[in-house]
Motif scaffolding. Structure first.
Motif, PDB file in Angstrom:
ATOM      1  N   ARG A   1       0.822  -1.194   0.000  1.00  0.00           N
ATOM      2  CA  ARG A   1       0.000   0.000   0.000  1.00  0.00           C
ATOM      3  C   ARG A   1       0.860   1.249   0.000  1.00  0.00           C
ATOM      4  NH1 ARG A   1      -3.233   3.368   4.308  1.00  0.00           N
ATOM      5  NH2 ARG A   1      -2.612   4.880   2.759  1.00  0.00           N
ATOM      6  N   TRP A   2       1.992   1.218   0.714  1.00  0.00           N
ATOM      7  CA  TRP A   2       2.807   2.431   0.796  1.00  0.00           C
ATOM      8  C   TRP A   2       3.565   2.682  -0.504  1.00  0.00           C
ATOM      9  CZ3 TRP A   2       0.874   5.287   4.263  1.00  0.00           C
ATOM     10  CH2 TRP A   2       0.358   4.723   5.437  1.00  0.00           C
TER      11      TRP A   2
ATOM     12  N   ASP B   1      -2.214  10.026   5.987  1.00  0.00           N
ATOM     13  CA  ASP B   1      -2.843   8.786   6.459  1.00  0.00           C
ATOM     14  C   ASP B   1      -2.711   8.546   7.962  1.00  0.00           C
ATOM     15  OD1 ASP B   1      -4.393   6.400   5.559  1.00  0.00           O
ATOM     16  OD2 ASP B   1      -2.787   5.414   6.671  1.00  0.00           O
ATOM     17  N   ARG B   2      -1.491   8.728   8.504  1.00  0.00           N
ATOM     18  CA  ARG B   2      -1.261   8.523   9.941  1.00  0.00           C
ATOM     19  C   ARG B   2      -1.074   9.883  10.593  1.00  0.00           C
ATOM     20  NH1 ARG B   2       3.349   3.751   9.473  1.00  0.00           N
ATOM     21  NH2 ARG B   2       1.919   2.068   8.923  1.00  0.00           N
TER      22      ARG B   2
ATOM     23  N   ASP C   1       1.304   3.961  16.052  1.00  0.00           N
ATOM     24  CA  ASP C   1       0.512   4.491  14.930  1.00  0.00           C
ATOM     25  C   ASP C   1      -0.879   4.830  15.463  1.00  0.00           C
ATOM     26  OD1 ASP C   1      -1.081   4.884  12.692  1.00  0.00           O
ATOM     27  OD2 ASP C   1      -0.242   3.197  11.575  1.00  0.00           O
TER      28      ASP C   1
ATOM     29  N   ASN D   1      -3.527   5.412  14.078  1.00  0.00           N
ATOM     30  CA  ASN D   1      -4.613   4.702  13.402  1.00  0.00           C
ATOM     31  C   ASN D   1      -4.967   3.405  14.111  1.00  0.00           C
ATOM     32  OD1 ASN D   1      -4.753   6.628  11.448  1.00  0.00           O
ATOM     33  ND2 ASN D   1      -3.728   5.438   9.853  1.00  0.00           N
TER      34      ASN D   1
ATOM     35  N   PHE E   1      -8.762   2.040  14.601  1.00  0.00           N
ATOM     36  CA  PHE E   1      -9.255   0.767  14.052  1.00  0.00           C
ATOM     37  C   PHE E   1      -9.798  -0.117  15.187  1.00  0.00           C
ATOM     38  CE2 PHE E   1      -5.571   1.148  10.753  1.00  0.00           C
ATOM     39  CZ  PHE E   1      -6.274   2.100  10.043  1.00  0.00           C
TER      40      PHE E   1
ATOM     41  N   TRP F   1       3.239  -3.506  12.638  1.00  0.00           N
ATOM     42  CA  TRP F   1       2.266  -4.196  11.778  1.00  0.00           C
ATOM     43  C   TRP F   1       2.886  -5.437  11.114  1.00  0.00           C
ATOM     44  CZ3 TRP F   1      -2.595  -1.780  11.582  1.00  0.00           C
ATOM     45  CH2 TRP F   1      -2.631  -0.448  12.002  1.00  0.00           C
TER      46      TRP F   1
ATOM     47  N   TYR G   1      -5.024  -5.601   9.343  1.00  0.00           N
ATOM     48  CA  TYR G   1      -4.226  -5.296   8.143  1.00  0.00           C
ATOM     49  C   TYR G   1      -3.875  -6.600   7.433  1.00  0.00           C
ATOM     50  CZ  TYR G   1       0.373  -4.905   5.883  1.00  0.00           C
ATOM     51  OH  TYR G   1       1.427  -5.055   5.021  1.00  0.00           O
TER      52      TYR G   1
ATOM     53  N   GLN H   1      -7.228  -5.466   5.839  1.00  0.00           N
ATOM     54  CA  GLN H   1      -7.301  -4.070   5.409  1.00  0.00           C
ATOM     55  C   GLN H   1      -6.245  -3.818   4.348  1.00  0.00           C
ATOM     56  OE1 GLN H   1      -7.369   0.461   7.088  1.00  0.00           O
ATOM     57  NE2 GLN H   1      -6.403  -0.989   8.429  1.00  0.00           N
ATOM     58  N   ASP H   2      -6.566  -3.007   3.406  1.00  0.00           N
ATOM     59  CA  ASP H   2      -5.692  -2.467   2.353  1.00  0.00           C
ATOM     60  C   ASP H   2      -5.860  -3.133   1.000  1.00  0.00           C
ATOM     61  OD1 ASP H   2      -4.587  -0.635   4.081  1.00  0.00           O
ATOM     62  OD2 ASP H   2      -2.730  -1.756   4.401  1.00  0.00           O
TER      63      ASP H   2
ATOM     64  N   LYS I   1      -9.114   0.773   0.693  1.00  0.00           N
ATOM     65  CA  LYS I   1      -8.944   2.225   0.822  1.00  0.00           C
ATOM     66  C   LYS I   1      -8.239   2.654  -0.465  1.00  0.00           C
ATOM     67  CE  LYS I   1      -6.706   2.469   4.762  1.00  0.00           C
ATOM     68  NZ  LYS I   1      -6.306   2.795   6.162  1.00  0.00           N
TER      69      LYS I   1
END
Ligand code: BGC
Length: 385
Positions: free
Chosen positions: A55-56, A129-130, A188, A190, A194, A228, A258, A291-292, A312
């Motif tokens: 994702r990044w 995002d974060r 994080d 987030n 979550f 993560w 995630y 997620q992602d 997302k």
């Protein structure tokens, strides 16, 4: 505090935030007169956490290409999930005269001195995002509705278990079901959104006995996964299976925040004899969320191994970051659609939140393939081209 007063207090904090933002931002008429500059003469530093998660990589590519399309120069850096590396990269962006920073932090509390340096040079900072915490020196936040992500993950778990239907109705199952809970990295911000969003949905069902957590580990500190990491999640899942399921107790569902964590969990489950489908084993694979929409997990969802993920669209997040960057550089304020939710410890940061979408097997085609996010061949192979 009364509701009204609390609201007023939040408003006051938000107003201070906006003022501070004007003071540090490009529109302040301070050191950097970017408003009259040719975009080709402006450089935007983009600091991303890691390339170990797709994702990044997608975020970095999308932000870079959209900024370049708008005419700006871009300095994109990844930090291998190493905090000193990210600190050093941002220090260097500031020293080299970046005109604006877009930062997705590894540790949301570790960038204060870098951002002080940015503020001292009138460089606007967009938290990507974060949320970056414990500093006045961020001007805007672009993200998804992170509490809604957690709620969607919990709902997907309930749908997978048959307690709910995908359209929000009552399912046919009654439980009780055994579940375990995983959370993200505690550095994080987030991760808390979550987990809290998920517990908002799950706690009542834990309280009434529909859901049971045999390990008893229901605190975010117990459920957390540093950085993560897939391997960390796999090893915690192994420990949970040994500790709470060796007596024949069967696990039915896992809340995973995630996709990388989900894959670690699934590996541990498969190694412990949980099988892919109901028919072939007394221990069917539990319902596992994610997620992602990482391609490896989308392929697992397509195969019926992972149950769901939360999509997302990072193309849209990049677009919001670029819109906000342009506003600052042209001497304006970006438009926020949330000025209450994201208190970073120092101030409520004006934010732009994007919606999220749950993806089950049946949604892969319409949500991910038809929108051009993945090709059908990528879904089949589990690898992005
Ligand atoms: C992001 C998630 C991602 C996680 C791990 C979070 O900050 O919001 O989309 O799964 O980091 O990279």
């Amino acid at each position: 505090m009364s509701k009204k007063l609390r609201f007023a207090a939040i408003g006051a904090v938000a107003a201070i935030g906006l003022t501070a933002c004007g003071g540090g931002g490009a529109g302040s008429g301070g050191g950097n007169d970017t408003a009259n500059a040719d975009p080709a003469d402006l450089t935007i530093g983009v600091a991303m956490p890691t390339q170990t998660s797709e994702r990044w990589i997608a975020d970095g590519n999308n932000v870079k290409s959209q900024l370049e399309d708008a005419g700006y120069q871009v300095d994109l850096q990844y930090a291998n999930d190493d905090i000193p590396t990210q600190q050093q990269q941002i220090d260097q962006m500031v020293t080299e005269g970046a005109d604006l920073l877009i930062v997705a932090a590894i540790d949301g509390t570790a960038l204060s001195s870098q951002l002080q340096a940015a503020a001292d040079s009138n460089i606007p900072v967009i938290s990507y995002d974060r949320l970056i915490r414990d500093t006045d020196n961020i001007d805007f936040y672009v993200t998804f509705d992170n509490f809604a992500v957690g709620q969607a993950q919990a709902n997907a778990l309930l749908v997978g278990l048959g307690l709910k239907t995908a359209d929000g109705g009552e399912g046919t199952a009654t439980g009780p079901f055994n579940i375990e809970l995983f959370a993200g990295s505690l550095d994080d911000n987030n991760a808390f959104f979550f987990f809290n969003g998920a517990m908002d949905v799950l706690q009542p069902l834990i309280d009434d006995g529909t859901l049971v957590v045999p390990s008893g580990q229901t605190d975010i500190e117990q459920a957390a996964t540093l950085r993560w990491q897939q391997e960390t999640a796999q090893s915690r899942m192994e420990t949970l299976l040994t500790g709470s399921y060796n007596n024949g107790t069967v696990l039915n569902g896992v809340l995973s925040p995630y996709d990388g964590i989900s894959r670690g969990i699934i590996t541990a489950l498969q190694n412990a004899g949980y099988g892919p489908d109901l028919a072939s084993t007394p221990k069917p694979l539990p319902v596992v969320t994610g997620q992602d929409a990482e391609i490896a997990s989308v392929a697992l969802i397509n195969q019926g191994v992972q149950s769901s993920t939360i999509f997302k669209d990072t193309r849209n997040l990049a677009e919001q970051a670029v819109t906000a960057a342009k506003a600052f550089l042209e001497g304006d304020e970006p438009e926020a659609n949330d000025t209450e939710t994201y208190d970073n410890g120092n101030k409520v940061v004006p934010s732009y939140l994007l919606p999220v979408e749950t993806v089950y097997k049946d949604d892969i085609q319409s949500v991910l393939v038809d929108s051009g996010y993945y090709t059908a061949a990528e879904v089949e192979s589990g690898q992005a081209d």
